[in-house]
Scaffold this active site. Structure first.
Site, mmCIF file in Angstrom:
data_model
loop_
_atom_site.group_PDB
_atom_site.id
_atom_site.type_symbol
_atom_site.label_atom_id
_atom_site.label_comp_id
_atom_site.label_asym_id
_atom_site.label_seq_id
_atom_site.Cartn_x
_atom_site.Cartn_y
_atom_site.Cartn_z
ATOM 1 N N ASN A 9 117.995 -0.897 110.010
ATOM 2 C CA ASN A 9 116.911 0.457 109.726
ATOM 3 C C ASN A 9 115.933 0.099 108.992
ATOM 4 O O ASN A 9 116.090 0.069 107.697
ATOM 5 C CB ASN A 9 117.916 1.423 109.082
ATOM 6 C CG ASN A 9 117.355 2.740 108.927
ATOM 7 O OD1 ASN A 9 116.062 3.137 109.386
ATOM 8 N ND2 ASN A 9 117.830 3.814 108.228
ATOM 9 N N TRP A 10 114.630 0.102 109.499
ATOM 10 C CA TRP A 10 113.531 -0.509 108.904
ATOM 11 C C TRP A 10 112.791 0.707 108.153
ATOM 12 O O TRP A 10 112.042 0.568 107.560
ATOM 13 C CB TRP A 10 112.622 -1.001 109.888
ATOM 14 C CG TRP A 10 112.776 -2.256 110.515
ATOM 15 C CD1 TRP A 10 114.074 -3.000 110.443
ATOM 16 C CD2 TRP A 10 112.143 -2.892 111.451
ATOM 17 N NE1 TRP A 10 113.974 -3.947 111.290
ATOM 18 C CE2 TRP A 10 112.763 -4.084 111.906
ATOM 19 C CE3 TRP A 10 110.960 -2.895 112.166
ATOM 20 C CZ2 TRP A 10 112.299 -4.968 112.964
ATOM 21 C CZ3 TRP A 10 110.471 -3.785 112.957
ATOM 22 C CH2 TRP A 10 111.158 -4.830 113.369
ATOM 23 N N LYS A 11 113.187 1.863 108.334
ATOM 24 C CA LYS A 11 112.923 3.254 107.940
ATOM 25 C C LYS A 11 111.248 3.009 108.045
ATOM 26 O O LYS A 11 110.766 2.602 109.100
ATOM 27 C CB LYS A 11 113.126 3.318 106.172
ATOM 28 C CG LYS A 11 114.946 3.250 105.860
ATOM 29 C CD LYS A 11 115.219 3.198 105.014
ATOM 30 C CE LYS A 11 116.802 3.181 104.834
ATOM 31 N NZ LYS A 11 117.290 3.225 103.538
ATOM 32 N N HIS A 96 120.904 10.547 109.372
ATOM 33 C CA HIS A 96 120.903 9.747 108.154
ATOM 34 C C HIS A 96 120.645 10.539 107.098
ATOM 35 O O HIS A 96 119.873 11.680 107.055
ATOM 36 C CB HIS A 96 119.516 8.705 108.332
ATOM 37 C CG HIS A 96 119.470 7.878 107.415
ATOM 38 N ND1 HIS A 96 119.286 7.994 106.143
ATOM 39 C CD2 HIS A 96 119.823 6.453 107.363
ATOM 40 C CE1 HIS A 96 119.022 6.888 105.447
ATOM 41 N NE2 HIS A 96 119.633 5.971 106.083
ATOM 42 N N GLU A 98 118.650 10.465 104.473
ATOM 43 C CA GLU A 98 117.325 10.758 103.995
ATOM 44 C C GLU A 98 116.941 11.778 104.765
ATOM 45 O O GLU A 98 116.097 12.606 104.406
ATOM 46 C CB GLU A 98 116.468 9.477 104.378
ATOM 47 C CG GLU A 98 117.029 8.399 103.235
ATOM 48 C CD GLU A 98 116.526 7.193 103.451
ATOM 49 O OE1 GLU A 98 116.031 6.678 104.530
ATOM 50 O OE2 GLU A 98 117.078 6.076 102.926
ATOM 51 N N GLU A 168 127.856 6.039 105.595
ATOM 52 C CA GLU A 168 127.154 5.620 104.623
ATOM 53 C C GLU A 168 127.305 6.632 103.307
ATOM 54 O O GLU A 168 126.272 7.549 103.238
ATOM 55 C CB GLU A 168 125.681 5.756 104.918
ATOM 56 C CG GLU A 168 125.218 4.956 106.278
ATOM 57 C CD GLU A 168 123.846 4.556 106.553
ATOM 58 O OE1 GLU A 168 123.522 3.426 106.538
ATOM 59 O OE2 GLU A 168 122.881 5.585 106.600
ATOM 60 N N GLY A 174 120.083 2.288 99.339
ATOM 61 C CA GLY A 174 119.050 1.577 98.697
ATOM 62 C C GLY A 174 119.177 1.532 97.036
ATOM 63 O O GLY A 174 118.340 1.441 96.530
ATOM 64 N N SER A 214 123.359 -0.543 101.040
ATOM 65 C CA SER A 214 123.231 -2.085 100.300
ATOM 66 C C SER A 214 124.062 -3.264 100.789
ATOM 67 O O SER A 214 124.639 -3.812 100.033
ATOM 68 C CB SER A 214 123.673 -1.581 98.653
ATOM 69 O OG SER A 214 122.567 -0.710 97.996
ATOM 70 N N GLY A 235 119.767 -1.289 105.763
ATOM 71 C CA GLY A 235 118.409 -1.072 105.328
ATOM 72 C C GLY A 235 117.474 -2.149 104.792
ATOM 73 O O GLY A 235 116.876 -2.938 105.400
ATOM 74 N N GLY A 236 117.351 -2.226 103.502
ATOM 75 C CA GLY A 236 116.552 -3.140 102.711
ATOM 76 C C GLY A 236 116.653 -4.618 103.240
ATOM 77 O O GLY A 236 115.811 -5.263 103.437
HETATM 78 P P1 PGA Z 1 120.173 0.065 102.435
HETATM 79 O O1 PGA Z 1 119.832 1.261 103.474
HETATM 80 O O2 PGA Z 1 120.768 -1.038 103.073
HETATM 81 O O3 PGA Z 1 118.728 -0.287 101.953
HETATM 82 O O4 PGA Z 1 120.951 0.503 101.457
HETATM 83 C C1 PGA Z 1 120.989 1.516 104.427
HETATM 84 C C2 PGA Z 1 120.623 2.768 105.401
HETATM 85 O O5 PGA Z 1 119.741 3.769 104.642
HETATM 86 O O6 PGA Z 1 121.040 2.947 106.387
#
Ligand code: PGA
Length: 258
Positions: A9-11, A96, A98, A168, A174, A214, A235-236
């Site tokens: 997930n590149w956001k 998600h 966010e 999640e 994050g 993470s 994500g990251g």
């Molecule tokens: P993260 O994000 O790996 O940076 O914690 C995961 C996500 O939001 O799907």
């Protein structure tokens, strides 16, 4: 066997040239014998270009990070599920944390997004997970149960089989803090049990449940080794081609041993 997935997930990251370089980095020397399905969830504006770049990589699919709950019409700034499907998108992230927290997306809206996705043959990756406060108050199971019941479980037995669930925990996203493999396994088993209760054991056995929060090259092996963890939503660490490939390799080696 359940479908095993590593999704990135590149956001809202990467300019166009950086995004294309990352795609090239991921597909460069990737292990064609691996049985992990790889999903990239780039910003929607890059999807069409990436789909054409991926034509020779059948193991890599594209997800959108969101879709509208409406079919079409006067919704400035929104992108419909049918538009995403029309340019070769296969999956869509829905719910998600966010989107839930920053854009106040509610369960009924998420249920409509799931329906729009399914109507357009987009496979939902439905995200659920508790906040730190909810975990500290031992409300994590109840929270996830409500999210699934309200946002996803309106689907019938046939349709739920095409979905992916991503657990999640919000406190792990994050933050660099990962759920322990025991915590992840416990919640994944719980989610599978909810699916079995709502539908049946066969559906539960076949449903892919990803862990997100993470995930890194360091912890992927341990997390993905859990019995009910079928891969990760990353994500990251998905923004670095080398690290993302190591995470995919971790899943590939677990599949090879099983
Ligand atoms: P993260 O994000 O790996 O940076 O914690 C995961 C996500 O939001 O799907």
């Amino acid at each position: 066997m359940r479908k095993k997935i590593v999704a990135g997930n590149w956001k809202m990251n990467l300019l166009y040239a950086e995004a294309m370089a990352l795609v090239d980095g991921v597909i460069d020397n990737y292990d064609e014998s691996g049985n992990t399905e790889i999903i990239l969830a780039p910003p929607a504006i890059y999807i069409q270009q990436i789909v054409s770049r991926l034509q020779k990589c059948p193991q890599v699919a594209i997800a959108a990070q969101n879709c509208s709950e409406h079919v079409k019409g006067a919704y400035t700034g929104e992108i419909s599920a049918s538009m995403l499907a029309s340019i070769g998108t296969e999956y869509v992230l829905i719910g998600h944390s966010e989107r839930r927290a920053l854009y106040h997306e509610k369960d009924v809206q998420l249920a409509d997004k799931v329906t729009r996705a399914i109507e357009n043959s987009l496979l939902p990756i439905f995200c659920c997970g508790e906040t730190l406060t909810q975990r500290n108050e031992s409300l994590h199971r109840e929270t996830v149960q409500m999210q699934l019941e309200k946002g996803l479980f309106h689907l019938n037995e046939n349709l739920i089989q095409d979905c992916v669930i991503a657990y999640e925990p919000v406190w792990a996203i994050g933050t660099g803090v990962t759920a322990s493999s025991e915590q992840a396994q416990e919640m994944h088993a719980f989610i599978r049990q909810l699916v079995a209760q709502k539908y049946n054991a066969n559906v539960a056995d076949h449903l892919t449940v990803l862990y997100g929060g993470s995930v890194t090259a360091k912890n992927a092996q341990e997390l993905f080794s859990c019995q009910d963890v079928d891969g990760g939503l990353v994500g990251g660490a998905s923004l670095k081609a080398e690290e993302f490939k190591q995470i995919i390799s971790a899943m590939n080696s677990i599949i090879a041993k099983s």
